[in-house]
Motif scaffolding. Structure first.
Motif, PDB file in Angstrom:
ATOM      1  N   VAL A  34       0.908  96.274 -34.621  1.00 27.76           N
ATOM      2  CA  VAL A  34       2.039  96.109 -33.711  1.00 27.76           C
ATOM      3  C   VAL A  34       1.683  94.931 -32.812  1.00 27.76           C
ATOM      4  O   VAL A  34       0.602  94.912 -32.219  1.00 27.76           O
ATOM      5  N   TYR A  35       2.554  93.945 -32.758  1.00 28.09           N
ATOM      6  CA  TYR A  35       2.271  92.803 -31.899  1.00 28.09           C
ATOM      7  C   TYR A  35       3.527  92.384 -31.151  1.00 28.09           C
ATOM      8  O   TYR A  35       4.653  92.515 -31.629  1.00 28.09           O
ATOM      9  N   PHE A  36       3.312  91.888 -29.931  1.00 29.81           N
ATOM     10  CA  PHE A  36       4.402  91.522 -29.034  1.00 29.81           C
ATOM     11  C   PHE A  36       4.573  90.012 -29.029  1.00 29.81           C
ATOM     12  O   PHE A  36       3.632  89.264 -28.777  1.00 29.81           O
ATOM     13  N   CYS A  37       5.787  89.541 -29.357  1.00 31.44           N
ATOM     14  CA  CYS A  37       6.115  88.124 -29.331  1.00 31.44           C
ATOM     15  C   CYS A  37       6.982  87.836 -28.115  1.00 31.44           C
ATOM     16  O   CYS A  37       8.077  88.374 -27.988  1.00 31.44           O
ATOM     17  N   ARG A  38       6.480  86.995 -27.245  1.00 32.45           N
ATOM     18  CA  ARG A  38       7.263  86.596 -26.084  1.00 32.45           C
ATOM     19  C   ARG A  38       8.337  85.599 -26.489  1.00 32.45           C
ATOM     20  O   ARG A  38       8.121  84.741 -27.337  1.00 32.45           O
ATOM     21  N   TYR A  39       9.489  85.710 -25.844  1.00 32.55           N
ATOM     22  CA  TYR A  39      10.555  84.750 -26.090  1.00 32.55           C
ATOM     23  C   TYR A  39      10.225  83.407 -25.447  1.00 32.55           C
ATOM     24  O   TYR A  39       9.714  83.344 -24.333  1.00 32.55           O
ATOM     25  N   ASP A  40      10.550  82.355 -26.178  1.00 31.52           N
ATOM     26  CA  ASP A  40      10.680  81.057 -25.544  1.00 31.52           C
ATOM     27  C   ASP A  40      12.044  81.058 -24.863  1.00 31.52           C
ATOM     28  O   ASP A  40      12.983  81.710 -25.300  1.00 31.52           O
ATOM     29  N   LEU A  72       8.714  93.593 -30.031  1.00 34.23           N
ATOM     30  CA  LEU A  72       7.612  94.200 -30.764  1.00 34.23           C
ATOM     31  C   LEU A  72       7.867  94.013 -32.256  1.00 34.23           C
ATOM     32  O   LEU A  72       8.952  94.302 -32.746  1.00 34.23           O
ATOM     33  N   HIS A  73       6.863  93.537 -32.969  1.00 36.37           N
ATOM     34  CA  HIS A  73       6.961  93.347 -34.416  1.00 36.37           C
ATOM     35  C   HIS A  73       5.918  94.207 -35.119  1.00 36.37           C
ATOM     36  O   HIS A  73       4.927  94.620 -34.519  1.00 36.37           O
ATOM     37  N   PHE A  74       6.136  94.434 -36.408  1.00 35.63           N
ATOM     38  CA  PHE A  74       5.293  95.347 -37.172  1.00 35.63           C
ATOM     39  C   PHE A  74       4.884  94.691 -38.491  1.00 35.63           C
ATOM     40  O   PHE A  74       5.674  94.007 -39.124  1.00 35.63           O
ATOM     41  N   ALA A  75       3.638  94.939 -38.896  1.00 35.77           N
ATOM     42  CA  ALA A  75       3.148  94.415 -40.172  1.00 35.77           C
ATOM     43  C   ALA A  75       2.119  95.388 -40.739  1.00 35.77           C
ATOM     44  O   ALA A  75       1.541  96.194 -40.005  1.00 35.77           O
ATOM     45  N   LYS A  76       1.878  95.284 -42.040  1.00 37.39           N
ATOM     46  CA  LYS A  76       0.899  96.175 -42.680  1.00 37.39           C
ATOM     47  C   LYS A  76       0.122  95.405 -43.747  1.00 37.39           C
ATOM     48  O   LYS A  76       0.609  94.412 -44.307  1.00 37.39           O
ATOM     49  N   PHE A  77      -1.095  95.884 -44.010  1.00 36.16           N
ATOM     50  CA  PHE A  77      -1.977  95.306 -45.027  1.00 36.16           C
ATOM     51  C   PHE A  77      -2.741  96.445 -45.693  1.00 36.16           C
ATOM     52  O   PHE A  77      -2.977  97.484 -45.076  1.00 36.16           O
ATOM     53  N   GLU A  78      -3.156  96.231 -46.922  1.00 37.79           N
ATOM     54  CA  GLU A  78      -4.035  97.194 -47.563  1.00 37.79           C
ATOM     55  C   GLU A  78      -5.425  97.070 -46.955  1.00 37.79           C
ATOM     56  O   GLU A  78      -5.948  95.966 -46.795  1.00 37.79           O
ATOM     57  N   THR A  79      -6.030  98.213 -46.638  1.00 37.65           N
ATOM     58  CA  THR A  79      -7.354  98.188 -46.034  1.00 37.65           C
ATOM     59  C   THR A  79      -8.375  97.575 -46.975  1.00 37.65           C
ATOM     60  O   THR A  79      -9.319  96.903 -46.538  1.00 37.65           O
ATOM     61  N   SER A  80      -8.205  97.792 -48.274  1.00 41.48           N
ATOM     62  CA  SER A  80      -9.128  97.210 -49.257  1.00 41.48           C
ATOM     63  C   SER A  80      -9.046  95.690 -49.277  1.00 41.48           C
ATOM     64  O   SER A  80      -9.938  95.025 -49.804  1.00 41.48           O
ATOM     65  N   LYS A  81      -7.965  95.151 -48.694  1.00 41.38           N
ATOM     66  CA  LYS A  81      -7.797  93.700 -48.616  1.00 41.38           C
ATOM     67  C   LYS A  81      -7.784  93.272 -47.156  1.00 41.38           C
ATOM     68  O   LYS A  81      -6.918  92.504 -46.713  1.00 41.38           O
ATOM     69  N   ILE A  82      -8.760  93.765 -46.405  1.00 36.59           N
ATOM     70  CA  ILE A  82      -8.791  93.526 -44.965  1.00 36.59           C
ATOM     71  C   ILE A  82      -8.880  92.046 -44.634  1.00 36.59           C
ATOM     72  O   ILE A  82      -8.423  91.605 -43.573  1.00 36.59           O
TER      73      ILE A  82
END
Length: 434
Positions: A34-40, A72-82
């Motif tokens: 989870v990451y927060f992107c501030r507006y320009d 707030l934005h969301f992303a995912k990755f496989e742990t095996s491909k950290i």
């Protein structure tokens, strides 16, 4: 959304946003961000409503707090491909080079708005030593991969309790996000209106690699009452062995095309095509998952992989639905919320879980699902920044606000889901610094 799409989308809009405040949930199978992107001050929101040129990136609240607006934005990755995750963070300049870009003076002291969070600095504005640079993280991988993050990105993982983060994230979404919870049965999706004042108690079923069942009695009041080792990791692991699928999404897509009745033994197979009406079992009820493999003179290669994956998905989903309801019955709970990346908004999975709950409860209970199902832990870890550097988080839309109590998420946390979000859609919000 695939992490490569996140990278592409974020890069394309990098000139319009500044990324800050990141949290991770590193599980056995997946890493959730989870990451927060501030507006320009010149950017548009997802609804293409032009923000005022006079709006500043960092404004002040009525009590002189720094206020950062964004999503707030969301992303995912496989742990095996950290390493994919590490590359993503590095490519987005979420590393040492971008940490100390914004320094503001607040009531005689300074704070640093960084890519990973707010870090206290000295009065002369100098950067903190490297061992003070941290990311909030939860899940077993926060311990397992701590040295790797330190080596590759030069940051420490500030670890938060996994169960506490799951509950905090769930409470936040259920109390604050409009149209977050919904039911799904027989192909019909219906949003559930949650009264924040009448939420507790409820059962939270988090389906990750394994399954945890948590009885939530209030803000900060919870107990893990049960669980099962047969979860998303079981589906993925057995599916990989049986079908040769390389990843979870491929296996899930394969199940769309399958017919579990080729593999499963049904009541009708035992009773000559008829129901066992005396005890309420229809002829199509599964009597034994993979049961036909006993009597068929076939080897694994004689079965279609899509039928095998469908049967496997049904077996695990049914099992989770049944155990969940029995635990709800044990504690007298009427609300059961299912979350975790095993579900992925997959219609057949949700329908199977719902049918299981409906069957065992004789229609008295309903399974409910969450739009941001896979990110509860990461959201809870994100909100734990409050303990050190954030006074609150406000997520809003059209001036409509939904308060959360101070004991769970601070005095200034509000939320509403953007109407144009997908199942892992971003959330418009405001972050308050101390």
């Amino acid at each position: 959304m695939d992490h490569l799409a996140h990278v592409s989308n974020l890069r394309s809009s990098q000139s319009q946003t500044q990324i800050s405040h990141l949290a991770l949930d590193i599980g056995g199978s997946l890493i959730k961000l989870v990451y927060f992107c501030r507006y320009d001050d010149s950017c548009r929101d997802d609804g293409d409503e032009l923000r005022s040129q006079n709006d500043s990136l960092c404004s002040k609240s009525d009590n002189n707090q720094p206020v950062l607006e964004g999503r707030l934005h969301f992303a995912k990755f496989e742990t095996s491909k950290i390493n994919d995750c590490l590359d993503f963070l590095r490519s987005m300049k979420l590393c040492l080079g971008g940490l100390f870009s914004t320094v503001k003076v607040i009531s005689g002291s300074r704070y640093i708005s960084s890519s990973f969070g707010l870090f206290t600095s000295s009065h002369d504005g100098t950067a903190p030593p490297s061992d003070k640079i941290f990311i909030k993280a939860t899940g077993g991988g926060a311990y397992k991969f701590a040295d790797l993050f330190k080596e590759k990105l030069g940051v420490s993982l500030d670890k938060e309790d996994e169960m506490e983060c799951l509950v905090t994230g769930a409470n936040f979404l259920l109390k604050a996000v409009h149209q977050e919870a919904f039911t799904y049965l027989d192909g019909q999706k219906e949003f559930v209106q949650i009264d924040p004042n009448d939420l507790y108690p409820y059962l939270l079923v988090n389906i990750g690699s394994g399954v945890s069942m948590i009885k939530v009695d209030g803000d900060g009041k919870f107990e893990r009452v049960s669980g099962t080792s047969l979860g998303g990791g079981t589906f993925w692991g057995l599916g990989r062995l049986l079908t040769k699928c390389k990843n979870f999404d491929e296996l899930l897509e394969l199940s769309h095309q399958g017919n579990n009745r080729i593999v499963d033994m049904l009541v009708g197979d035992i009773y000559g095509g008829t129901d066992y009406a005396k005890i309420g079992l229809s002829s199509t009820t599964i009597a034994s998952s993979f049961g036909k493999a006993i009597s068929d003179s076939k080897e694994l290669e004689d079965y279609q992989p899509e039928d095998v994956s469908r049967s496997l998905l049904r077996m695990i989903s049914n099992n989770i639905g049944q155990i969940s309801y029995l635990n709800a019955l044990r504690f007298g709970l009427k609300r059961i919320f299912f979350a975790g990346f095993f579900i992925r908004g997959h219609a057949y999975t949700m329908d199977t879980i719902s049918v299981a709950v409906n069957f065992w409860s004789k229609g008295e209970a309903k399974a409910m699902f969450l739009r941001h199902e896979g990110f509860l832990g990461a959201l809870g870890a994100f909100m734990s920044y409050e303990k050190q550097c954030l006074d609150g988080l406000m997520v809003h839309k059209m001036q409509q606000k939904f308060p959360i109590s101070a004991s769970s998420a601070g005095d200034n946390i509000y939320c509403s889901l953007s109407s144009n979000s997908d199942e892992n859609g971003s959330i418009e919000c405001t972050v308050y610094g101390t």
